[in-house]
Design a protein around this motif. Structure first.
Motif, short mmCIF file in Angstrom:
data_model
loop_
_atom_site.label_atom_id
_atom_site.label_comp_id
_atom_site.label_asym_id
_atom_site.label_seq_id
_atom_site.Cartn_x
_atom_site.Cartn_y
_atom_site.Cartn_z
N ASP A 300 -15.84 -33.50 8.14
CA ASP A 300 -16.21 -34.88 8.22
C ASP A 300 -16.41 -35.55 6.75
O ASP A 300 -15.86 -36.55 6.14
N ARG A 303 -13.48 -35.33 4.63
CA ARG A 303 -12.55 -36.58 4.91
C ARG A 303 -13.16 -37.95 4.10
O ARG A 303 -12.35 -38.26 3.70
N ASP A 304 -14.42 -37.82 4.63
CA ASP A 304 -15.06 -39.34 4.03
C ASP A 304 -14.96 -39.29 2.51
O ASP A 304 -14.88 -40.56 1.76
#
Ligand code: NIG
Ligand code: FE
Length: 403
Positions: A300, A303-304
């Motif tokens: 995550d 991705r962020d």
């Protein structure tokens, strides 16, 4: 009127250009001199003549797959050690007792080039049959000049015989060989002063990698290798934060590495460093599975932060006896929760970037005509089926290799 060597019609294309699949329904692709000359919806095709036209009969076309992290050339295997681990021994314990990487080094040093090539050929053939046209191969099971050179020469030989592109990586700093036990700094001297210049002179490596872990080399030792590699004009990449957080991601980023690989223990600072440096995160679910890891890479956060994510087999006899890029895609969905689109990008667009190859990885005019045609109804199936092979055709540089 345009003149093409080959025109592929009646395809559905997942170009992988942009963020998602980049789907073009009812697509045609014109190929000239090994490259994509034109791609688009058939209704918009400019006037063109082609020496040969071939209908894809509604199959899906994607960029040919790219395996951007393998240790494909080695002798023997470590099935017995795998069984020891199933009975409770850890990877670290076995490595510290002189097994692990060193046992493959012993087998590899004793093998001649022909034997190494034959054994690697079987593994390479599995990857090609599944639609790969490009793979990376690391050395690192020689740990002396003679054998490291032999491994890289075998990797170059595999490229010549298969027609695939093989991006070679010198991984001299993979483990401390027995003859240097307790003298890791002296071994790093050998890597920097003798091995790297010899390999550079022979143009045997396209990049330089190292293993930064307490059971291998410290950040300071890796930095010495990377400084030397950079001074010789060789790009770097790193096995980083696989078994603990040793600041590997930051170290890779500080040297503008092409990629930082594994990353199970990378923290937020490491992710930010990768994002700032434009370094690709290469995730290796086969090693995660085989080692029975439970700490997941920070998907995550990656991705962020907009870090490009690639995935690869890590094919090696110790931690990832995996010769299937398709299985790796499925593992990345189930183990790391990547989406099927991220998995396909991870073995095409982002894998190309991890190798510094900007001529492939997407279906766009000007890119190499490395294409895979699939008997599927949607590209998400490529991360869905386990143990099947939907590859119908493989083109490398515009030439049909499969069937
Ligand atoms: O990517 N970490 C070092 N290299 C391999 C393991 C090599 C081996 O155990 O033989 C890896 O996991
Ligand atoms: Fe590896």
């Amino acid at each position: 009127m345009r003149a093409w060597d080959l025109l592929l019609t009646e395809a559905n294309a997942a170009t992988m250009a942009g963020d998602g699949y980049g789907i073009i329904d009812n697509a045609s692709i014109g190929i000239a001199a090994g490259n994509i000359a034109w791609i688009g919806a058939t209704a918009e095709m400019p006037p063109a003549s082609a020496r040969k036209t071939r209908s894809m009969e509604g199959r899906w076309l994607t960029p040919a797959l790219i395996d951007c992290h393998t240790h494909l050339v080695f002798a023997g295997n470590r099935a017995a050690e795998f069984e020891q681990r199933l009975q409770g021994a850890s990877y670290e314990t076995i490595a510290r007792a002189g097994g692990g990487i060193m046992s493959t080094v012993n087998a590899t040093r004793a093998a001649d080039a022909g034997t190494l090539l034959a054994q690697a050929w079987t593994r390479l053939s599995h990857l090609k049959k599944e639609g790969s046209a490009t793979l990376e191969i690391k050395s690192g099971y020689g740990l002396n000049i003679e054998t490291e050179i032999r491994l890289l020469e075998v990797a170059r030989g595999l490229a010549a015989e298969s027609g695939m592109t093989v991006s070679t990586t010198f991984l001299g700093a993979h483990a401390i060989p027995v003859e240097y036990r307790g003298k890791a700094d002296d071994y790093i001297d050998l890597v920097c002063r003798e091995m790297l210049p010899a390999i550079r002179e022979r143009q045997l490596a396209d990049a330089v990698d190292a293993y930064c872990e307490p059971i291998a080399f410290s950040a300071e030792q890796v930095a010495r290798v990377f400084e030397k590699a950079s001074s010789l004009g060789l790009p770097v990449k790193l096995h980083a934060d696989q078994l603990c957080n040793s600041g590997g991601a930051e170290l890779a980023a500080a040297f503008g590495a092409l990629s930082a690989d594994h990353l199970e223990y990378t923290d937020d600072q490491g992710v930010k460093a990768l994002a700032d440096a434009g370094t690709v995160a290469v995730l290796l679910p086969g090693a995660f599975l085989t080692l029975g890891e439970t700490t997941q890479p920070p998907v995550d956060a990656l991705r962020d932060a907009g870090v490009p994510i690639a995935i690869a087999t890590d094919c090696n006899p110790g931690t990832s006896p995996v010769c299937s890029i398709r299985t790796t895609m499925t593992l990345a969905t189930s183990l790391f929760r990547l989406t099927p689109a991220e998995c396909l990008a991870g073995v095409t667009r982002n894998a190309a970037r991890a190798l510094g190859l900007d001529d492939r990885g997407t279906l766009e005019a000007g890119k190499r005509a490395d294409l895979a045609a699939w008997d599927i109804g949607h590209p998400q199936e490529l991360s869905y089926w386990i143990g099947t092979n939907e590859l119908a055709e493989l083109y490398i540089g515009g030439e049909r290799h499969i069937p």
